[in-house]
Design a protein around this motif. Structure first.
Motif, PDB file in Angstrom:
ATOM      1  N   ARG A  73       0.856  -1.180   0.000  1.00  0.00           N
ATOM      2  CA  ARG A  73       0.000   0.000   0.000  1.00  0.00           C
ATOM      3  C   ARG A  73       0.896   1.236   0.000  1.00  0.00           C
ATOM      4  O   ARG A  73       1.984   1.224   0.588  1.00  0.00           O
ATOM      5  N   GLN A  74       0.422   2.307  -0.624  1.00  0.00           N
ATOM      6  CA  GLN A  74       1.186   3.548  -0.633  1.00  0.00           C
ATOM      7  C   GLN A  74       0.234   4.732  -0.723  1.00  0.00           C
ATOM      8  O   GLN A  74      -0.874   4.608  -1.236  1.00  0.00           O
ATOM      9  N   THR A  75       0.676   5.863  -0.198  1.00  0.00           N
ATOM     10  CA  THR A  75      -0.104   7.088  -0.325  1.00  0.00           C
ATOM     11  C   THR A  75       0.072   7.647  -1.734  1.00  0.00           C
ATOM     12  O   THR A  75       1.025   7.302  -2.429  1.00  0.00           O
ATOM     13  N   PRO A  76      -0.840   8.514  -2.176  1.00  0.00           N
ATOM     14  CA  PRO A  76      -0.688   9.118  -3.507  1.00  0.00           C
ATOM     15  C   PRO A  76       0.650   9.828  -3.693  1.00  0.00           C
ATOM     16  O   PRO A  76       1.242   9.768  -4.781  1.00  0.00           O
ATOM     17  N   LEU A  77       1.152  10.482  -2.643  1.00  0.00           N
ATOM     18  CA  LEU A  77       2.417  11.190  -2.777  1.00  0.00           C
ATOM     19  C   LEU A  77       3.592  10.216  -2.895  1.00  0.00           C
ATOM     20  O   LEU A  77       4.585  10.502  -3.568  1.00  0.00           O
ATOM     21  N   ALA A  78       3.487   9.051  -2.269  1.00  0.00           N
ATOM     22  CA  ALA A  78       4.520   8.024  -2.451  1.00  0.00           C
ATOM     23  C   ALA A  78       4.510   7.508  -3.879  1.00  0.00           C
ATOM     24  O   ALA A  78       5.570   7.265  -4.479  1.00  0.00           O
ATOM     25  N   ALA A  79       3.319   7.348  -4.456  1.00  0.00           N
ATOM     26  CA  ALA A  79       3.221   6.916  -5.851  1.00  0.00           C
ATOM     27  C   ALA A  79       3.834   7.956  -6.782  1.00  0.00           C
ATOM     28  O   ALA A  79       4.486   7.612  -7.771  1.00  0.00           O
ATOM     29  N   ALA A  80       3.630   9.233  -6.466  1.00  0.00           N
ATOM     30  CA  ALA A  80       4.212  10.299  -7.275  1.00  0.00           C
ATOM     31  C   ALA A  80       5.730  10.329  -7.135  1.00  0.00           C
ATOM     32  O   ALA A  80       6.441  10.694  -8.074  1.00  0.00           O
ATOM     33  N   LEU A  81       6.217   9.922  -5.983  1.00  0.00           N
ATOM     34  CA  LEU A  81       7.663   9.949  -5.730  1.00  0.00           C
ATOM     35  C   LEU A  81       8.381   8.773  -6.378  1.00  0.00           C
ATOM     36  O   LEU A  81       9.402   8.958  -7.058  1.00  0.00           O
ATOM     37  N   ASP A 105      10.210  22.184  -0.107  1.00  0.00           N
ATOM     38  CA  ASP A 105       9.513  22.937  -1.160  1.00  0.00           C
ATOM     39  C   ASP A 105       9.228  22.034  -2.359  1.00  0.00           C
ATOM     40  O   ASP A 105       8.139  22.085  -2.947  1.00  0.00           O
ATOM     41  N   ARG A 106      10.198  21.216  -2.714  1.00  0.00           N
ATOM     42  CA  ARG A 106      10.018  20.324  -3.864  1.00  0.00           C
ATOM     43  C   ARG A 106       8.995  19.241  -3.581  1.00  0.00           C
ATOM     44  O   ARG A 106       8.269  18.813  -4.482  1.00  0.00           O
ATOM     45  N   LEU A 107       8.918  18.800  -2.333  1.00  0.00           N
ATOM     46  CA  LEU A 107       7.916  17.804  -1.968  1.00  0.00           C
ATOM     47  C   LEU A 107       6.518  18.400  -2.060  1.00  0.00           C
ATOM     48  O   LEU A 107       5.574  17.733  -2.520  1.00  0.00           O
TER      49      LEU A 107
END
Length: 281
Positions: free
Chosen positions: A130-138, A265-267
């Motif tokens: 499982r991953q959060t949307p931001l982890a998927a983006a990363l 900031d980049r995150l």
């Protein structure tokens, strides 16, 4: 045999016991339903609302093992509840312990509250469950990976795209770390385990892995500070905090940036761009 009435009643009861905020969903307005709506339960279970509704109405085909596993995870069932669900549907429950893909409800509740943070739940073989949307983006959407490619250690030695996310100067260390980690898991689980099969496949596919495997190196630990080179937002330095579920041999990894830093900031920018900027999975 499937117990359609029992299955439907159990699903309705578990759905009613969950609130939207329990699973990271907005409550919204004009909510009359006690607990989750059917559409929300279906969304969490990665299936159509029509398919889920038919189960609650004692209709439709007998659900597969894969469908039941998705429902168990979506409704945040405990292992005992998951096993009960499988039996109601006429299936034998999956094996418990290490190697199980079922994430416990406690760990899931934590992940559900990390919607604005890169976080993922991984197995001892580095498979993201499982991953959060931001982890998927990363790091890429884990849901599209299958087979051995679910393991980051496997992808590291077989897919060049896995290395593109990390600075070149760290590649040698990461190769040693993934090899050492797999040897550790193989020693724990023994011949015939999933770790053994994964190692055999890598030995056949990667010369670099074969050379490192022959060293019998163990104890190469991952660094708390992680460095990424994201194709859209650029370099990121993140701290990784780990919460372990020892019963299932799973880890919750949470990535944060130092407040006020360029990486912070980049995150934030990555959160705005979202999965459209995700690296190749």
């Amino acid at each position: 045999m499937i117990d359609r009435a029992g299955l439907a009643d159990f699903l309705r009861g578990r759905r009613a016991a969950l609130q939207p905020e329990d699973v990271g969903l907005p409550r919204g307005v004009r909510r009359r339903t006690t607990g989750l709506r059917r559409e929300e339960a279906a969304l969490l279970s990665n299936m159509s609302a029509d398919y889920y509704a038919r189960l609650e109405r004692e209709r439709g085909p007998q659900p597969s093992d894969q469908m039941l596993a998705s429902i168990a995870q979506g409704l945040r069932l405990s292992l005992d509840e998951r096993d009960h669900l499988f039996r109601l549907a006429g299936h034998e429950p999956p094996t418990r312990g290490a190697g199980s893909d079922h994430v416990g409800p406690g760990i899931m509740r934590i992940l559900d509250r990390l919607v604005d943070t890169p976080a993922e739940i991984v197995t001892e073989l580095g498979e993201t469950l499982r991953q959060t949307p931001l982890a998927a983006a990363l790091v890429g959407d884990a849901s599209v990976r299958t087979g051995h490619a679910r393991s980051i250690g496997y992808r590291w030695f077989t897919d060049p795209a896995a290395r593109a996310l990390h600075p070149l100067e760290e590649h040698a260390f990461l190769s040693r770390m993934y090899t050492s980690g797999l040897r550790h898991v193989l020693a724990l689980r023994g011949p015939g385990s999933r770790a053994a099969v994964l190692a055999e496949d890598l030995l056949a596919r990667s010369e670099e892995f074969r050379e490192l495997w022959a060293r019998h190196e163990v104890g190469v630990r991952p660094a708390e500070e992680k460095h990424y080179v994201h194709p859209e937002v650029g370099p990121l330095t993140l701290q990784c905090q780990v919460l372990q579920d020892t019963d299932r041999a799973q880890h919750l990894l949470v990535y944060t940036a130092e407040p006020g830093s360029e990486s912070a900031d980049r995150l934030r920018l990555l959160a705005v761009i979202g999965t459209t900027a995700a690296p190749p999975a």
